[in-house]
Design an enzyme around this catalytic site. Structure first.
Site, short mmCIF file in Angstrom:
data_model
loop_
_atom_site.label_atom_id
_atom_site.label_comp_id
_atom_site.label_asym_id
_atom_site.label_seq_id
_atom_site.Cartn_x
_atom_site.Cartn_y
_atom_site.Cartn_z
N TYR A 1 1.07 -0.97 -0.26
CA TYR A 1 -0.25 -0.13 0.13
C TYR A 1 1.23 1.21 0.11
O TYR A 1 0.99 2.31 -1.16
CB TYR A 1 -0.98 0.18 1.12
CG TYR A 1 -1.76 1.42 1.31
CD1 TYR A 1 -2.38 1.77 0.40
CD2 TYR A 1 -1.64 2.38 2.63
CE1 TYR A 1 -3.18 2.74 0.50
CE2 TYR A 1 -2.13 2.94 3.26
CZ TYR A 1 -3.24 3.54 2.26
OH TYR A 1 -3.38 5.58 1.79
N ASN B 1 -11.19 -2.06 10.24
CA ASN B 1 -9.73 -1.95 10.58
C ASN B 1 -9.22 -1.03 11.50
O ASN B 1 -7.98 -1.44 11.96
CB ASN B 1 -9.10 -1.66 9.16
CG ASN B 1 -9.16 -3.21 8.40
OD1 ASN B 1 -8.87 -4.50 8.60
ND2 ASN B 1 -8.85 -3.13 6.91
P1 NAD Z 1 -12.26 5.75 0.44
O1 NAD Z 1 -12.29 4.39 0.47
O2 NAD Z 1 -13.57 6.13 1.57
O3 NAD Z 1 -12.11 6.35 -0.95
C1 NAD Z 1 -11.99 6.12 -1.71
C2 NAD Z 1 -12.68 6.00 -3.18
O4 NAD Z 1 -12.57 6.16 -3.69
C3 NAD Z 1 -14.12 6.01 -2.52
O5 NAD Z 1 -15.27 6.10 -2.71
C4 NAD Z 1 -14.05 4.49 -3.62
O6 NAD Z 1 -14.84 3.67 -4.21
C5 NAD Z 1 -12.95 5.12 -4.82
N1 NAD Z 1 -12.66 4.39 -5.67
C6 NAD Z 1 -11.53 3.21 -5.52
N2 NAD Z 1 -10.81 2.90 -6.44
C7 NAD Z 1 -11.52 2.94 -7.67
C8 NAD Z 1 -11.23 3.14 -9.04
N3 NAD Z 1 -10.11 2.44 -9.50
N4 NAD Z 1 -12.15 3.94 -9.91
C9 NAD Z 1 -12.67 4.82 -9.75
N5 NAD Z 1 -13.21 4.80 -7.71
C10 NAD Z 1 -12.29 4.45 -6.67
O7 NAD Z 1 -11.28 6.53 1.70
P2 NAD Z 1 -10.63 7.48 2.50
O8 NAD Z 1 -10.36 7.37 3.37
O9 NAD Z 1 -11.49 8.47 1.81
O10 NAD Z 1 -8.84 7.28 1.68
C11 NAD Z 1 -8.75 8.72 0.68
C12 NAD Z 1 -7.44 8.60 -0.64
O11 NAD Z 1 -6.35 9.23 0.95
C13 NAD Z 1 -7.04 6.90 -0.67
O12 NAD Z 1 -6.28 7.67 -1.79
C14 NAD Z 1 -6.19 6.56 0.63
O13 NAD Z 1 -5.75 5.34 0.20
C15 NAD Z 1 -5.69 7.50 0.88
N6 NAD Z 1 -5.32 8.02 2.17
C16 NAD Z 1 -6.37 7.76 3.63
C17 NAD Z 1 -5.96 7.59 4.69
C18 NAD Z 1 -6.97 6.86 5.84
O14 NAD Z 1 -6.90 6.76 7.40
N7 NAD Z 1 -8.41 7.33 5.64
C19 NAD Z 1 -4.42 7.79 5.16
C20 NAD Z 1 -3.71 8.44 4.11
C21 NAD Z 1 -4.69 8.40 2.92
C1 UD1 Z 2 -4.05 2.16 9.22
C2 UD1 Z 2 -3.01 1.40 8.30
C3 UD1 Z 2 -2.29 2.75 7.45
C4 UD1 Z 2 -3.95 3.34 6.58
C5 UD1 Z 2 -4.85 4.15 7.78
C6 UD1 Z 2 -5.98 4.54 7.31
C7 UD1 Z 2 -2.02 -0.51 8.83
C8 UD1 Z 2 -0.51 -1.18 10.04
N1 UD1 Z 2 -1.58 0.95 9.30
O1 UD1 Z 2 -3.25 3.03 10.35
O2 UD1 Z 2 -1.64 2.10 6.39
O3 UD1 Z 2 -2.46 4.51 5.75
O4 UD1 Z 2 -4.95 2.71 8.25
O5 UD1 Z 2 -6.70 3.60 6.89
O6 UD1 Z 2 -2.62 -0.75 8.99
N2 UD1 Z 2 -5.46 -0.42 17.55
C9 UD1 Z 2 -6.43 -1.43 17.90
N3 UD1 Z 2 -7.03 -2.05 17.96
C10 UD1 Z 2 -8.15 -1.58 16.87
C11 UD1 Z 2 -7.25 -0.95 15.67
C12 UD1 Z 2 -5.89 -0.21 16.05
O7 UD1 Z 2 -5.69 -0.84 18.70
O8 UD1 Z 2 -9.01 -2.50 16.88
C13 UD1 Z 2 -4.92 0.63 17.45
C14 UD1 Z 2 -3.31 0.16 16.14
O9 UD1 Z 2 -2.34 -0.97 17.07
C15 UD1 Z 2 -2.31 1.71 16.25
C16 UD1 Z 2 -3.55 2.63 16.52
O10 UD1 Z 2 -5.15 1.78 17.08
O11 UD1 Z 2 -1.97 2.03 17.21
C17 UD1 Z 2 -3.77 3.24 15.63
O12 UD1 Z 2 -4.80 2.11 14.19
P1 UD1 Z 2 -4.97 2.47 12.97
O13 UD1 Z 2 -6.54 3.60 12.51
O14 UD1 Z 2 -5.47 1.37 11.92
O15 UD1 Z 2 -3.97 3.90 12.35
P2 UD1 Z 2 -2.93 3.40 11.43
O16 UD1 Z 2 -2.70 1.74 11.66
O17 UD1 Z 2 -1.80 4.62 11.71
#
Ligand code: NAD
Ligand code: UD1
Length: 344
Positions: A152, A200
């Site tokens: 990822y 997750n």
């Molecule tokens: P999300 O899954 O809620 O949103 C992603 C959107 O993209 C969804 O609506 C999905 O249907 C759409 N999508 C996926 N594949 C597609 C495709 N091939 N064509 C068209 N649409 C598509 O995720 P989010 O949390 O809103 O994250 C948005 C972006 O930010 C992602 O690229 C993710 O990797 C990045 N990001 C998210 C987090 C986080 O913690 N949520 C952290 C760092 C980076």
């Molecule tokens: C995770 C992803 C990261 C992604 C982000 C958003 C992993 C290793 N990392 O980040 O790449 O960009 O989500 O999708 O999956 N925790 C618990 N119990 C739970 C869930 C989480 O204790 O049920 C803890 C984790 O161990 C961590 C913290 O909470 O210490 C945050 O976890 P999470 O919200 O999953 O975020 P990241 O791990 O930072």
């Protein structure tokens, strides 16, 4: 003046909040989304909240040039693109790396080619703090080493590199935003994070325990080298993150020449898992039962941003507190116990 902005993945968690901020700022939007991880209902609510009808939805996959062509032609010339569409589950990326390289890297390549073809070279890209891998020094600055440890994060760093190369080759204006941990929801409780199946991530898991959808939180490890032994992250309110996109796009559109920015988007504050649990309990008056279990494979002890660069370049800082993250995330969960799906 309002711009015409194309948003990929605009129906998702971060995308939907950003669409609302942009509509409220007077922009016109075209959203491309295949609803792989989202619902069209999110966009319906975004329009309703904004009280404007200035959003066109093109349902389809960003890897399909014809879909993008349709999107670029649907409302007239596009001024800039915000690219959220992608896959984000770390474990899934380890199990099925080719899918991640295809959607995240190839999808971004097809998008960039469509932008070239339509004469639009202004792009904000969703990157992630996981590109830093397992860092040992904090807070994390953008010039520190990147060492992604799973597909990822590797795909996200590869897209950053592809976009940097474009900026060197011609007059592109690009910002790669490295998000830390977005949580919470719009204060209306009408839009929010809607994970499919078992969440997750920590925050939606907590709100589902609070709502009675899950029995207990599992805390993944309390033997990390942190203040209370649980993992530390930099949680940011999704509305702060959404506003950062609007400010970034404005900034890019004012740049007269090629420009390539890489910016951390976080608060600069590190909170442990137990800090978040306590914060949620204080904000809501509820109790979150939890058990400490084994560490989750792939987790790092700590991620915490230095947010100074975003402040210097954009004049942007996160404003909202942990209390607001908890209050707004809980309001969304309570009003929508099954997310955008109707309760059975
Ligand atoms: P999300 O899954 O809620 O949103 C992603 C959107 O993209 C969804 O609506 C999905 O249907 C759409 N999508 C996926 N594949 C597609 C495709 N091939 N064509 C068209 N649409 C598509 O995720 P989010 O949390 O809103 O994250 C948005 C972006 O930010 C992602 O690229 C993710 O990797 C990045 N990001 C998210 C987090 C986080 O913690 N949520 C952290 C760092 C980076
Ligand atoms: C995770 C992803 C990261 C992604 C982000 C958003 C992993 C290793 N990392 O980040 O790449 O960009 O989500 O999708 O999956 N925790 C618990 N119990 C739970 C869930 C989480 O204790 O049920 C803890 C984790 O161990 C961590 C913290 O909470 O210490 C945050 O976890 P999470 O919200 O999953 O975020 P990241 O791990 O930072």
């Amino acid at each position: 003046m309002g711009q015409r902005i194309l948003i990929t993945g605009g129906a998702g968690f971060i995308g939907s909040h950003t669409c609302l901020v942009l509509l409220e700022a007077g922009h016109e939007l075209v959203v491309v989304d295949n609803f792989d991880n989202s619902s069209p209902e999110a966009l319906r609510r975004v329009e309703e909240l904004s009280e404007r009808s200035a959003l066109t939805v093109v349902e389809g996959d960003i890897r399909q040039p014809l879909v993008l062509d349709q999107a670029f032609r649907s409302r007239g010339a596009i001024d800039g693109v915000i690219h959220f569409a992608g896959l984000k589950a770390v474990g899934e990326s380890v199990a099925d790396p080719l899918r991640y390289w295809d959607v995240n890297l190839n999808g971004s390549r097809v998008l960039a080619a469509a932008m070239e073809q339509h004469g639009c070279r202004t792009l904000v890209f969703s990157s992630t703090s996981t590109v830093y891998g397992e860092p040992e020094q904090f807070p994390l600055r953008e010039d520190m080493t990147t060492a992604p440890v799973h597909p990822y994060a590797q795909t996200k760093l590869a897209v950053e590199q592809m976009l940097e190369a474009l900026c060197r080759s011609s007059s592109w204006r690009v910002a790669c935003l490295r998000y830390f941990n977005p949580v919470g929801a719009h204060p209306s409780g009408q839009i929010g994070e809607d994970p499919l199946g078992v969440p997750n991530n920590l925050f939606p898991f907590i709100t589902q325990v609070a709502a009675g959808r899950r029995d207990r939180l599992q805390v993944f490890g309390d033997d990390y080298p942190t203040n209370d032994g649980t993992g530390i992250r930099d949680y940011i309110h999704v509305m702060d993150l959404a506003e950062a996109h609007a400010v970034t796009l404005d900034h890019l559109l004012q740049q007269p020449v090629s420009s390539c920015l890489t910016l951390n988007i976080g608060t600069g504050t590190g909170l442990s898992v137990l800090d978040v649990v306590k914060g949620f309990e204080t904000a809501t008056g509820l109790t979150i039962p939890f058990d400490v279990v084994e560490r989750r494979p792939g987790d790092v002890p700590r991620l915490q941003a230095c947010p100074e660069q975003a402040k210097t370049v954009l004049g942007w800082t996160a404003r909202r507190s942990l209390q607001e993250m908890c209050r707004d995330g809980w309001a969304w969960q309570q009003a929508n116990p099954m997310g955008y799906r109707q309760p059975a």
